[in-house]
Design a protein around this motif. Structure first.
Motif, PDB file in Angstrom:
ATOM      1  N   SER A  41       1.375   6.555  -6.904  1.00  0.00           N
ATOM      2  CA  SER A  41       0.351   7.295  -6.161  1.00  0.00           C
ATOM      3  C   SER A  41       0.684   8.785  -6.174  1.00  0.00           C
ATOM      4  N   ASN A  77      -1.171   7.742  12.080  1.00  0.00           N
ATOM      5  CA  ASN A  77      -0.088   8.525  11.470  1.00  0.00           C
ATOM      6  C   ASN A  77      -0.594   9.836  10.904  1.00  0.00           C
ATOM      7  N   GLY A 130      -0.489  -2.534   4.261  1.00  0.00           N
ATOM      8  CA  GLY A 130       0.313  -1.418   4.753  1.00  0.00           C
ATOM      9  C   GLY A 130       0.851  -1.683   6.142  1.00  0.00           C
ATOM     10  N   VAL A 183       1.842  11.820   8.620  1.00  0.00           N
ATOM     11  CA  VAL A 183       3.157  12.092   8.028  1.00  0.00           C
ATOM     12  C   VAL A 183       3.129  13.446   7.302  1.00  0.00           C
ATOM     13  N   LYS A 216      -8.118   6.478  -4.980  1.00  0.00           N
ATOM     14  CA  LYS A 216      -8.058   5.985  -3.586  1.00  0.00           C
ATOM     15  C   LYS A 216      -9.128   6.683  -2.758  1.00  0.00           C
ATOM     16  N   GLU A 264      -2.443   5.997  -9.216  1.00  0.00           N
ATOM     17  CA  GLU A 264      -3.421   5.956  -8.113  1.00  0.00           C
ATOM     18  C   GLU A 264      -3.585   7.384  -7.581  1.00  0.00           C
ATOM     19  N   LEU A 291      -9.076  -0.835  11.409  1.00  0.00           N
ATOM     20  CA  LEU A 291      -9.721  -0.366  10.178  1.00  0.00           C
ATOM     21  C   LEU A 291     -10.406  -1.492   9.402  1.00  0.00           C
ATOM     22  N   ALA A 311       0.841  -1.205   0.000  1.00  0.00           N
ATOM     23  CA  ALA A 311       0.000   0.000   0.000  1.00  0.00           C
ATOM     24  C   ALA A 311       0.873   1.252   0.000  1.00  0.00           C
ATOM     25  N   VAL A 345       3.728   3.439   3.022  1.00  0.00           N
ATOM     26  CA  VAL A 345       4.155   2.697   4.199  1.00  0.00           C
ATOM     27  C   VAL A 345       5.670   2.534   4.252  1.00  0.00           C
ATOM     28  N   SER A 373       2.571   8.674  -1.981  1.00  0.00           N
ATOM     29  CA  SER A 373       1.946   9.722  -2.801  1.00  0.00           C
ATOM     30  C   SER A 373       2.888  10.906  -2.967  1.00  0.00           C
ATOM     31  N   THR A 375      -6.734   5.788   5.271  1.00  0.00           N
ATOM     32  CA  THR A 375      -6.867   5.667   6.736  1.00  0.00           C
ATOM     33  C   THR A 375      -8.169   6.302   7.238  1.00  0.00           C
ATOM     34  N   GLY A 385      -6.890  -2.205   4.011  1.00  0.00           N
ATOM     35  CA  GLY A 385      -7.288  -1.801   5.357  1.00  0.00           C
ATOM     36  C   GLY A 385      -7.278  -2.992   6.292  1.00  0.00           C
ATOM     37  N   GLY A 386      -6.215  -3.115   7.077  1.00  0.00           N
ATOM     38  CA  GLY A 386      -6.165  -4.149   8.110  1.00  0.00           C
ATOM     39  C   GLY A 386      -5.857  -5.550   7.616  1.00  0.00           C
TER      40      GLY A 386
HETATM   41  C1  LIG Z   1       2.776   5.670   7.675  1.00  0.00           C
HETATM   42  C2  LIG Z   1       1.708   5.640   6.638  1.00  0.00           C
HETATM   43  C3  LIG Z   1       1.818   6.475   5.517  1.00  0.00           C
HETATM   44  C4  LIG Z   1       0.835   6.459   4.524  1.00  0.00           C
HETATM   45  N1  LIG Z   1       0.997   7.261   3.427  1.00  0.00           N
HETATM   46  C5  LIG Z   1       0.081   7.199   2.423  1.00  0.00           C
HETATM   47  C6  LIG Z   1       0.270   7.944   1.239  1.00  0.00           C
HETATM   48  O1  LIG Z   1       1.285   8.642   1.039  1.00  0.00           O
HETATM   49  N2  LIG Z   1      -0.702   7.865   0.277  1.00  0.00           N
HETATM   50  C7  LIG Z   1      -1.826   7.083   0.417  1.00  0.00           C
HETATM   51  O2  LIG Z   1      -2.662   7.033  -0.489  1.00  0.00           O
HETATM   52  N3  LIG Z   1      -2.008   6.338   1.532  1.00  0.00           N
HETATM   53  C8  LIG Z   1      -1.095   6.385   2.525  1.00  0.00           C
HETATM   54  N4  LIG Z   1      -1.263   5.618   3.657  1.00  0.00           N
HETATM   55  C9  LIG Z   1      -2.476   4.768   3.768  1.00  0.00           C
HETATM   56  C10 LIG Z   1      -2.173   3.317   3.337  1.00  0.00           C
HETATM   57  O3  LIG Z   1      -1.773   3.259   1.986  1.00  0.00           O
HETATM   58  C11 LIG Z   1      -3.418   2.425   3.536  1.00  0.00           C
HETATM   59  O4  LIG Z   1      -4.466   2.894   2.709  1.00  0.00           O
HETATM   60  C12 LIG Z   1      -3.910   2.422   4.969  1.00  0.00           C
HETATM   61  O5  LIG Z   1      -2.829   2.429   5.884  1.00  0.00           O
HETATM   62  C13 LIG Z   1      -4.815   1.210   5.262  1.00  0.00           C
HETATM   63  O6  LIG Z   1      -4.130  -0.001   5.034  1.00  0.00           O
HETATM   64  P1  LIG Z   1      -3.434  -0.841   6.234  1.00  0.00           P
HETATM   65  O7  LIG Z   1      -4.478  -0.999   7.302  1.00  0.00           O
HETATM   66  O8  LIG Z   1      -3.011  -2.121   5.605  1.00  0.00           O
HETATM   67  O9  LIG Z   1      -2.295  -0.009   6.711  1.00  0.00           O
HETATM   68  C14 LIG Z   1      -0.297   5.615   4.670  1.00  0.00           C
HETATM   69  C15 LIG Z   1      -0.409   4.778   5.784  1.00  0.00           C
HETATM   70  C16 LIG Z   1       0.573   4.773   6.760  1.00  0.00           C
HETATM   71  C17 LIG Z   1       0.423   3.857   7.945  1.00  0.00           C
END
Ligand SMILES: Cc1cc2nc3c(=O)[nH]c(=O)nc-3n(C[C@H](O)[C@H](O)[C@H](O)COP(=O)(O)O)c2cc1C
Length: 320
Positions: free
Chosen positions: A111, A76, A279, A78, A178, A136, A234, A24, A27, A51, A206, A257-258
């Protein structure tokens, strides 16, 4: 009722994936080498860049990320730090060269985001030159406001404009949008994207924003005070979003998500996803989480008599 051969290969917007797990966005950061490692050592079927936007962006100061105790979840903010589209296009081109040299079939997903539909299109044009397998459009970051004063992902008309302008700017690269689990109307937004020409949706980004407070410091811990929640907390929301989207959409869904285990991935496919984004679980299970999830998926499929992942997509829906 077992089956002998299990095939995890899958197809997404004309790209062939050796398995349905996708790193994802965001991460593991922006560099080419880490994307290549996620595919080569980690076993990811495809990888997504962090992204990026047009100009370099610093993001928030530390702390930007915290594990949520006892929950296999993270929060997070960031702040979408990134080196800008020109530099990111160079990273994408370098990652593609390395993957080709290693003869690894792992499509690369780029992304990106912008502050307006015109900026989304401009960034897409720059990234398209590096020929990613998929673009994306991140319209859904909960910590950064668009020029609308809220995420584009809440506004079907704004998403229509973004998709139309991106498709005009980069017509040859398939586009996924997204989506946000926070949007009250996620299905309407997705339908608007599909109608405007999107080739897929990624569901979801998120949740939140949420907050962590330090009792002793008497203050929120994240420098941004609030952040997006990801990981196990999530998952039920992501499953519900994907299930609702599958009922109405024709285009494929990347369910995110999760997802941390093979069973999580199977549930997401049954909800209607064609592939799964992973992620937060990279932090919990390490870079090889993709291979582990695939092994677990394959043994579940063997036991339960499923030969191909495509046989699982949408199975949780009532038979018509
Ligand atoms: C540290 C961190 C940074 C992320 N940065 C981005 C990002 O730059 N662009 C984006 O579309 N999603 C970003 N996400 C969201 C993830 O791509 C993902 O959609 C979200 O964490 C849910 O998936 P997961 O539960 O497997 O983490 C970020 C998530 C985390 C934890």
């Amino acid at each position: 009722m077992g089956t002998k051969i299990v095939k995890l290969e899958t197809e997404l917007c004309n790209a062939r994936l050796r398995n349905p797990t996708i790193l994802a966005s965001g991460v593991l950061g922006v560099s080419a080498s880490v994307l290549v490692r996620a595919a080569r050592e980690g076993g990811a079927g495809a990888v997504t860049t962090k992204s990026c936007c047009l100009q370099p962006r610093r993001g928030h100061s530390n702390p930007v990320m915290l594990p949520l105790p006892r929950s296999a979840s993270f929060i997070n903010a960031v702040g979408l730090s990134n080196p800008g589209a020109e530099e990111e296009a160079r990273e994408i081109a370098a990652a593609k060269r390395e993957l080709d040299a290693a003869r690894l079939r792992a499509p690369l997903i780029a992304s990106f985001f912008g502050a307006s539909a015109a900026e989304f299109a401009e960034v897409a044009r720059v990234l398209a030159a590096a020929k990613p397998s998929l673009l994306e459009a991140n319209v859904s970051c909960p910590n950064v406001e668009s020029d609308l004063g809220r995420p584009f992902a809440f506004d079907a008309r704004a998403c229509t404009r973004i998709v139309e302008e991106v498709k005009a700017a980069a017509p040859r690269i398939p586009l996924s949008v997204k989506l946000s689990p926070n949007a009250p109307n996620i299905v309407d937004v997705a339908l608007a994207c599909e109608e405007a020409g999107a080739d897929a949706v990624t569901a979801v980004n998120t949740l939140g924003p949420g907050m962590v407070i330090s009792a002793e410091a008497h203050a929120p811990v994240l420098s941004n005070k609030v952040g997006g929640v990801s990981g196990a907390a999530l998952k039920p929301i992501a499953l519900r979003c994907v299930y609702s989207l599958y009922e109405k959409l024709e285009i494929p869904i990347i369910g995110t998500g999760g997802i941390a285990s093979g069973r999580d991935a199977i549930e997401m496919l049954e909800a209607g996803a064609s592939a799964v984004g992973i992620g937060t679980a990279v932090y919990d299970r390490g870079l090889t989480v993709f291979s582990l999830v695939c092994e677990e998926m394959a043994s579940w499929m063997k036991e339960n008599g499923f030969g191909r992942t495509s046989d699982l997509v949408g199975l949780a829906h009532e038979k018509k």
